[in-house]
Write a protein that holds these residues in place. Structure first.
Motif, short mmCIF file in Angstrom:
data_model
loop_
_atom_site.label_atom_id
_atom_site.label_comp_id
_atom_site.label_asym_id
_atom_site.label_seq_id
_atom_site.Cartn_x
_atom_site.Cartn_y
_atom_site.Cartn_z
N GLY A 431 15.01 -15.44 8.30
CA GLY A 431 14.62 -15.58 6.90
C GLY A 431 13.76 -14.43 6.42
N LYS A 432 13.04 -14.68 5.34
CA LYS A 432 12.21 -13.64 4.72
C LYS A 432 10.74 -14.03 4.74
CE LYS A 432 15.95 -12.14 1.63
NZ LYS A 432 16.39 -11.95 0.23
N LEU A 433 9.92 -13.02 4.56
CA LEU A 433 8.47 -13.22 4.57
C LEU A 433 7.87 -12.44 3.41
CD1 LEU A 433 6.33 -14.64 6.43
CD2 LEU A 433 5.96 -12.39 7.47
N LEU A 434 7.14 -13.15 2.54
CA LEU A 434 6.42 -12.51 1.46
C LEU A 434 5.01 -12.20 1.93
CD1 LEU A 434 6.44 -11.72 -1.62
CD2 LEU A 434 5.41 -13.97 -2.03
N VAL A 435 4.61 -10.93 1.84
CA VAL A 435 3.29 -10.50 2.32
C VAL A 435 2.54 -9.84 1.17
CG1 VAL A 435 2.03 -9.10 3.98
CG2 VAL A 435 4.20 -10.12 4.63
N TRP A 436 1.33 -10.35 0.89
CA TRP A 436 0.39 -9.69 -0.01
C TRP A 436 -0.72 -9.11 0.84
CZ3 TRP A 436 -0.54 -13.28 -4.90
CH2 TRP A 436 0.65 -13.33 -5.64
N HIS A 437 -1.03 -7.85 0.62
CA HIS A 437 -2.07 -7.23 1.43
C HIS A 437 -2.89 -6.27 0.59
CE1 HIS A 437 0.74 -3.68 2.21
NE2 HIS A 437 1.57 -4.62 1.79
N TRP A 438 -4.15 -6.14 0.97
CA TRP A 438 -5.08 -5.27 0.27
C TRP A 438 -6.24 -4.94 1.21
CZ3 TRP A 438 -4.44 -10.46 -0.56
CH2 TRP A 438 -5.55 -11.28 -0.43
N TYR A 439 -7.12 -4.04 0.73
CA TYR A 439 -8.28 -3.63 1.52
C TYR A 439 -9.57 -4.22 0.94
CZ TYR A 439 -5.15 0.14 3.10
OH TYR A 439 -4.10 0.86 3.60
N TRP A 440 -10.55 -4.38 1.80
CA TRP A 440 -11.91 -4.67 1.37
C TRP A 440 -12.79 -3.53 1.90
CZ3 TRP A 440 -16.42 -5.44 4.24
CH2 TRP A 440 -17.53 -5.93 3.52
N ILE A 441 -13.33 -2.72 0.98
CA ILE A 441 -14.11 -1.54 1.35
C ILE A 441 -15.31 -1.44 0.41
CG2 ILE A 441 -14.12 0.97 1.66
CD1 ILE A 441 -11.09 0.82 2.00
N ASP A 442 -16.48 -1.22 0.96
CA ASP A 442 -17.71 -1.06 0.18
C ASP A 442 -17.93 -2.25 -0.75
OD1 ASP A 442 -20.02 0.38 -0.48
OD2 ASP A 442 -19.08 1.23 -2.27
N GLY A 443 -17.57 -3.45 -0.27
CA GLY A 443 -17.78 -4.66 -1.06
C GLY A 443 -16.79 -4.86 -2.17
N ARG A 444 -15.66 -4.10 -2.17
CA ARG A 444 -14.66 -4.21 -3.24
C ARG A 444 -13.28 -4.42 -2.64
NH1 ARG A 444 -18.10 0.05 -4.41
NH2 ARG A 444 -19.05 0.11 -6.48
N PHE A 445 -12.43 -5.09 -3.42
CA PHE A 445 -11.02 -5.20 -3.06
C PHE A 445 -10.26 -4.06 -3.72
CE2 PHE A 445 -11.69 -10.01 -2.67
CZ PHE A 445 -11.83 -9.93 -1.30
N VAL A 447 -6.39 -1.53 -3.43
CA VAL A 447 -5.06 -1.38 -2.83
C VAL A 447 -4.72 0.09 -2.59
CG1 VAL A 447 -4.15 -3.52 -3.76
CG2 VAL A 447 -3.94 -1.42 -5.10
N SER A 448 -5.37 0.99 -3.32
CA SER A 448 -5.05 2.42 -3.21
C SER A 448 -5.71 3.03 -1.97
CB SER A 448 -5.53 3.16 -4.46
OG SER A 448 -5.48 4.57 -4.27
N ASP A 449 -4.91 3.74 -1.18
CA ASP A 449 -5.47 4.44 -0.02
C ASP A 449 -6.50 5.49 -0.46
OD1 ASP A 449 -3.82 2.95 1.55
OD2 ASP A 449 -2.41 4.57 2.00
N TYR A 450 -6.21 6.17 -1.56
CA TYR A 450 -7.09 7.26 -2.01
C TYR A 450 -8.44 6.71 -2.49
CZ TYR A 450 -2.48 9.40 -1.98
OH TYR A 450 -1.23 9.82 -1.61
N ILE A 451 -8.38 5.66 -3.30
CA ILE A 451 -9.63 5.06 -3.78
C ILE A 451 -10.40 4.45 -2.61
CG2 ILE A 451 -10.61 3.24 -5.23
CD1 ILE A 451 -8.36 3.73 -7.20
N GLY A 452 -9.67 3.85 -1.68
CA GLY A 452 -10.31 3.29 -0.49
C GLY A 452 -11.03 4.35 0.31
N LYS A 453 -10.42 5.50 0.47
CA LYS A 453 -11.07 6.59 1.20
C LYS A 453 -12.32 7.08 0.46
CE LYS A 453 -8.51 7.46 4.89
NZ LYS A 453 -9.07 7.45 6.26
N LEU A 454 -12.27 7.12 -0.87
CA LEU A 454 -13.45 7.54 -1.65
C LEU A 454 -14.60 6.56 -1.47
CD1 LEU A 454 -11.81 8.77 -4.99
CD2 LEU A 454 -13.01 10.16 -3.28
N TYR A 455 -14.30 5.26 -1.50
CA TYR A 455 -15.34 4.25 -1.29
C TYR A 455 -15.90 4.36 0.12
CZ TYR A 455 -14.38 1.78 -5.67
OH TYR A 455 -14.26 1.45 -6.99
#
Length: 509
Positions: A431-445, A447-455
């Motif tokens: 079957g299929k699997l729906l996945v939602w994923h995100w980061y938690w960095i510097d107390g914030r949620f 999704v962007s790798d670039y913004i995550g690296k800045l934080y």
């Protein structure tokens, strides 16, 4: 005596310049080593070994002109050098390897400007800037090129009249299955073509318009050639009953086709060749002859000290921040509270991420709704344990069971707030699997790798540590993806606040 003094001055000036040119390699040895390591491990960037020899050869070609010119230190370049160093520091704190490598290599031409002055640096502008092509860069283009190759191949096969079924970057023909993976993206062809195109344009043309036009062509041609190559490989495989162009000959055919295309591109470009190099050098030599004089060693020495100081301060400060941000306290993610009932695993899927400092994985159920949550927590990050890394993927290209069917970014209203997530649909035989994923960095949620690296860089710069986490929620489904999204919203809506509280408490440990 004057002649002896002149030669002596030139000798010491040469020694100073050589010391400053070599200084970045000693001060930023780990960064230089990371570049060579990628050259060794990836055929895509193996051309990096010839960049420095080519640059030195291009400088050597200008030796007669350079002998008639006297360095005039340009102190304002130290400001730009300090900016390169600060960029390296931010990249070091955010662990962005490619930016760190570019900042390091950029210090070499900027140091040359500071030591030699604007006139000599302008003469050597291309050889100095050509060094930037030694940096292994291009992975950012892999996914867009994969999608472009898949889109074109599927459209071309359909236009040919052959039935084709597509799922993500995988598609099936009546004769067999195909996948557009990293090796099919054409990024290797693109990087090779761009590097050769820049060198060819510099050696062949004098007009800036012609140079830029040829470089642009060297970018467009390999992209077009790669999508045509992919289509032709599929057609050869289809019409041969999957006996041809499906094994090693697949790669051989690709490189032969690319070689032919490059030969034609350079051959056509030769018709607009401009032979103006000799007259340009004579002109420069004549204008420079008025400035030939005994080189003043002391100003060169002073700016050399300034250059080395501008380079050395940043690694020293980075080491200090690393020691300050280090956190050896144990982590405990068991604070995560839920009213949903623990159940047997909803799926056997596991993300392919580097090893975290702590991990929590649970399968939960409420009524007829089931979901799985995975939290990967990172602390004291390094190159083999990073939250944001190109090797971190939900599914690898070579996964024998799971395939990624789609990937997009969504903004959802959850728990009376807006939450951005990456939505992926994975599939196996059951079957299929729906996945939602995100980061938690510097107390914030985020999704962007670039913004995550800045934080991440901001947190380390302010001595607040580099703690961060990847959050993934998975819901199995068969055909009704909207119902899976409803389950996802219900689950996240009930758990977002306790999730934040648990992550914040872990950061303070």
């Amino acid at each position: 005596m004057n002649s002896i003094q002149f030669n002596s001055s030139r000798f010491w000036m040469g020694c100073i310049i050589a010391a400053v040119v070599l200084a970045p390699f000693a001060i930023y040895f780990s960064t230089a080593s990371s570049i060579v390591s990628i050259w060794n491990s990836s055929e895509t960037f193996a051309h990096g070994y010839i960049i420095l020899p080519i640059s030195l050869w291009l400088i050597w070609k200008q030796r007669r002109v350079l002998a008639q010119m006297t360095p005039v230190p340009y102190w304002p370049a130290l400001v730009l050098l300090a900016a390169c160093g600060f960029g390296w520091l931010l990249a070091q704190l955010g662990d962005v390897q490619v930016v760190r490598q570019y900042a390091f290599v950029a210090m070499i031409p900027v140091a040359a400007v500071a030591l030699l002055g604007l006139r000599i640096s302008w003469l050597l502008a291309f050889p100095l800037l050509f060094l930037l092509l030694a940096v292994p860069f291009g992975e950012i283009f892999i996914d867009p090129l994969i999608n472009l190759t898949a889109d074109f191949t599927v459209a071309a096969v359909e236009a040919t009249g052959i039935p084709i079924l597509r799922q993500g970057n995988n598609f099936s023909l009546p004769t067999g299955d195909w996948s557009v993976v990293e090796a099919c993206s054409g990024v290797r062809y693109l990087i090779s073509s761009f590097t050769l195109g820049c060198l060819y344009a510099y050696l062949t043309y004098r007009s800036r318009v012609r140079q830029l036009l040829f470089v642009l062509i060297s970018i467009i041609v390999p992209i077009v050639a790669n999508v045509l190559r992919a289509y032709m490989i599929v057609m050869i495989g289809h019409h041969s009953g999957m006996e041809l162009a499906t094994g090693v000959d697949h790669l051989v055919y690709g490189w032969l086709f690319f070689g032919l295309v490059m030969f034609l591109m350079f051959w056509i470009g030769s018709f607009w060749r401009e032979d103006g190099g000799a007259s340009e050098n004579v002109s420069l030599a004549q204008s420079g002859s008025r400035h030939v004089e005994s080189a003043a060693t002391m100003p060169i020495m002073a700016v050399a000290i300034g250059v080395i100081a501008c380079m050395a301060i940043w690694p020293a400060y980075a080491y200090y921040l690393d020691q300050t941000n280090a956190n050896q306290k144990p982590l405990d993610l068991s604070r995560f509270q839920t009213d949903w009932q623990h159940t047997s695993p909803v799926t056997d899927w596991k993300p392919h991420f580097q090893k975290p400092a702590a991990e929590l994985s649970r399968s939960l159920q409420k009524g007829n709704q089931s979901a799985g949550i995975t939290i990967l927590y990172y602390r004291n990050q390094h190159k083999e344990a990073e939250l944001i890394n190109s090797e971190n993927r939900l599914v690898t290209d070579k996964d024998p069971i799971w395939r990624r069917i789609s990937n997009t970014t969504r903004s959802e209203s959850v728990a009376d707030r807006s939450l951005s997530v990456r939505e992926s649909v994975l599939q196996d035989k059951s079957g299929k699997l729906l996945v939602w994923h995100w980061y938690w960095i510097d107390g914030r949620f985020v999704v962007s790798d670039y913004i995550g690296k800045l934080y991440q860089a901001k947190g380390r710069l302010l001595m607040q540590g580099d703690d961060g986490a990847a959050v993934m929620v998975a819901v199995p489904f068969y055909d009704n993806q909207d119902r899976a999204r409803e389950t996802m919203r219900d689950f996240i809506g009930e758990h977002l606040v306790p999730l934040e509280a648990m992550l914040a408490a872990s950061r303070k440990q």
